[in-house]
Design a protein around this motif. Structure first.
Motif, mmCIF file in Angstrom:
data_model
loop_
_atom_site.group_PDB
_atom_site.id
_atom_site.type_symbol
_atom_site.label_atom_id
_atom_site.label_comp_id
_atom_site.label_asym_id
_atom_site.label_seq_id
_atom_site.Cartn_x
_atom_site.Cartn_y
_atom_site.Cartn_z
ATOM 1 N N CYS A 10 0.787 -1.241 0.000
ATOM 2 C CA CYS A 10 0.000 0.000 0.000
ATOM 3 C C CYS A 10 0.817 1.289 0.000
ATOM 4 C CB CYS A 10 -1.004 0.002 1.159
ATOM 5 S SG CYS A 10 -2.363 -1.143 0.887
ATOM 6 N N VAL A 11 2.033 1.241 -0.533
ATOM 7 C CA VAL A 11 2.794 2.488 -0.668
ATOM 8 C C VAL A 11 2.515 3.158 -2.009
ATOM 9 C CG1 VAL A 11 4.646 1.869 0.939
ATOM 10 C CG2 VAL A 11 4.883 1.307 -1.501
ATOM 11 N N GLY A 12 1.790 2.464 -2.902
ATOM 12 C CA GLY A 12 1.399 3.064 -4.178
ATOM 13 C C GLY A 12 2.032 2.442 -5.401
ATOM 14 N N LYS A 13 2.644 1.281 -5.273
ATOM 15 C CA LYS A 13 3.360 0.686 -6.410
ATOM 16 C C LYS A 13 2.460 0.471 -7.628
ATOM 17 C CE LYS A 13 4.684 -2.820 -4.089
ATOM 18 N NZ LYS A 13 4.549 -3.052 -2.664
ATOM 19 N N THR A 14 1.286 -0.096 -7.415
ATOM 20 C CA THR A 14 0.393 -0.373 -8.544
ATOM 21 C C THR A 14 -0.226 0.909 -9.091
ATOM 22 O OG1 THR A 14 -0.074 -2.603 -7.742
ATOM 23 C CG2 THR A 14 -1.677 -1.634 -9.261
ATOM 24 N N THR A 15 -0.742 1.741 -8.232
ATOM 25 C CA THR A 15 -1.398 2.974 -8.674
ATOM 26 C C THR A 15 -0.417 3.904 -9.374
ATOM 27 O OG1 THR A 15 -2.926 2.770 -6.814
ATOM 28 C CG2 THR A 15 -2.804 4.923 -7.894
ATOM 29 N N VAL A 16 0.734 4.129 -8.751
ATOM 30 C CA VAL A 16 1.759 4.995 -9.347
ATOM 31 C C VAL A 16 2.339 4.336 -10.595
ATOM 32 C CG1 VAL A 16 4.051 6.018 -8.967
ATOM 33 C CG2 VAL A 16 2.298 6.170 -7.183
ATOM 34 N N GLY A 17 2.524 3.028 -10.541
ATOM 35 C CA GLY A 17 3.063 2.309 -11.694
ATOM 36 C C GLY A 17 2.201 2.469 -12.934
ATOM 37 N N LYS A 18 0.889 2.339 -12.767
ATOM 38 C CA LYS A 18 -0.029 2.519 -13.897
ATOM 39 C C LYS A 18 0.065 3.937 -14.443
ATOM 40 C CE LYS A 18 -3.431 -0.962 -12.541
ATOM 41 N NZ LYS A 18 -4.793 -1.185 -11.985
ATOM 42 N N SER A 19 0.167 4.911 -13.551
ATOM 43 C CA SER A 19 0.260 6.311 -13.959
ATOM 44 C C SER A 19 1.553 6.578 -14.728
ATOM 45 C CB SER A 19 0.175 7.211 -12.723
ATOM 46 O OG SER A 19 0.398 8.557 -13.064
ATOM 47 N N ILE A 20 2.657 6.103 -14.212
ATOM 48 C CA ILE A 20 3.948 6.305 -14.883
ATOM 49 C C ILE A 20 3.944 5.634 -16.253
ATOM 50 C CG2 ILE A 20 6.403 5.684 -14.825
ATOM 51 C CD1 ILE A 20 6.290 6.031 -11.800
ATOM 52 N N ALA A 21 3.433 4.415 -16.303
ATOM 53 C CA ALA A 21 3.392 3.681 -17.576
ATOM 54 C C ALA A 21 2.585 4.465 -18.612
ATOM 55 C CB ALA A 21 2.794 2.292 -17.355
ATOM 56 N N ARG A 22 1.445 4.981 -18.195
ATOM 57 C CA ARG A 22 0.598 5.760 -19.101
ATOM 58 C C ARG A 22 1.336 7.019 -19.574
ATOM 59 N NH1 ARG A 22 -3.305 5.547 -16.066
ATOM 60 N NH2 ARG A 22 -3.012 7.470 -14.902
#
Length: 178
Positions: A10-22
């Motif tokens: 829950c530090v944001g790996k998935t949410t931030v990862g999707k954003s960076i990828a986009r």
């Protein structure tokens, strides 16, 4: 080169990862989700029926598959860095970014996340806050040693975190980022 996001739950790996990828025009993968898809079982079920060692073996195998591809943003499981072979594999394949958050932030995010039960089996037999504190104490040196740099995710929006991370990645001179 790939970008690997490491850190506790829950530090944001998935949410931030999707954003960076986009933002970077890259593909996004979540190593835990790939394990769930490939095995047809939740992480909780794998751990309950097979144990942590089997899950860690599956995690290792999945990372090898992920690293065969390029230009990805990868959200890793929180324990990925516990295996030094995993860290070596990620370093050969890209840049490793440690996303950090305080115990209180992590606790709040875990309590708000509907998927916590299936995706985040208990790591200890302690209460949630004590588990977070204890596990962070155990793992922070692993995260620090594995990472090329870190980013605190407390109280910062996903878009802002993503912009800062992309700027840092460019600054360290990661080849073929764009």
């Amino acid at each position: 080169m790939n970008i690997f996001l490491i850190g506790y739950r829950c530090v944001g790996k998935t949410t931030v990862g999707k954003s960076i990828a986009r933002m970077m025009g890259r593909s996004f993968v979540d190593s835990d989700m790939l394990i769930v898809q490939e095995s047809g079982q939740s992480i909780q079920k794998i751990v309950d029926t097979e144990g942590w060692n089997v899950f860690r073996s599956m995690e290792r195998s999945m990372l090898k598959k992920i690293c065969k591809k390029d230009h990805q943003v990868v959200a890793t499981g929180g324990g990925m860095v516990l295996n030094t072979d995993n860290v070596e594999e990620m370093k050969k394949s890209g840049t490793i970014v440690w996303l950090r958050a305080t115990t209180l932030t992590i606790l709040e995010r875990i309590l708000q996340d509907e998927n916590t039960g299936n995706l985040r089996p208990a790591l200890t037999d302690k209460g949630l806050k004590e588990e977070i504190e204890e596990t962070l104490l155990e793992r922070n040196s692993y995260y620090e040693n594995a990472s090329d740099f870190f980013m605190n995710t407390n109280g910062i929006g996903v878009a802002e975190i993503s912009k800062i991370l992309i700027h840092k990645i460019k600054d360290i001179g990661m080849k073929n980022v764009f």
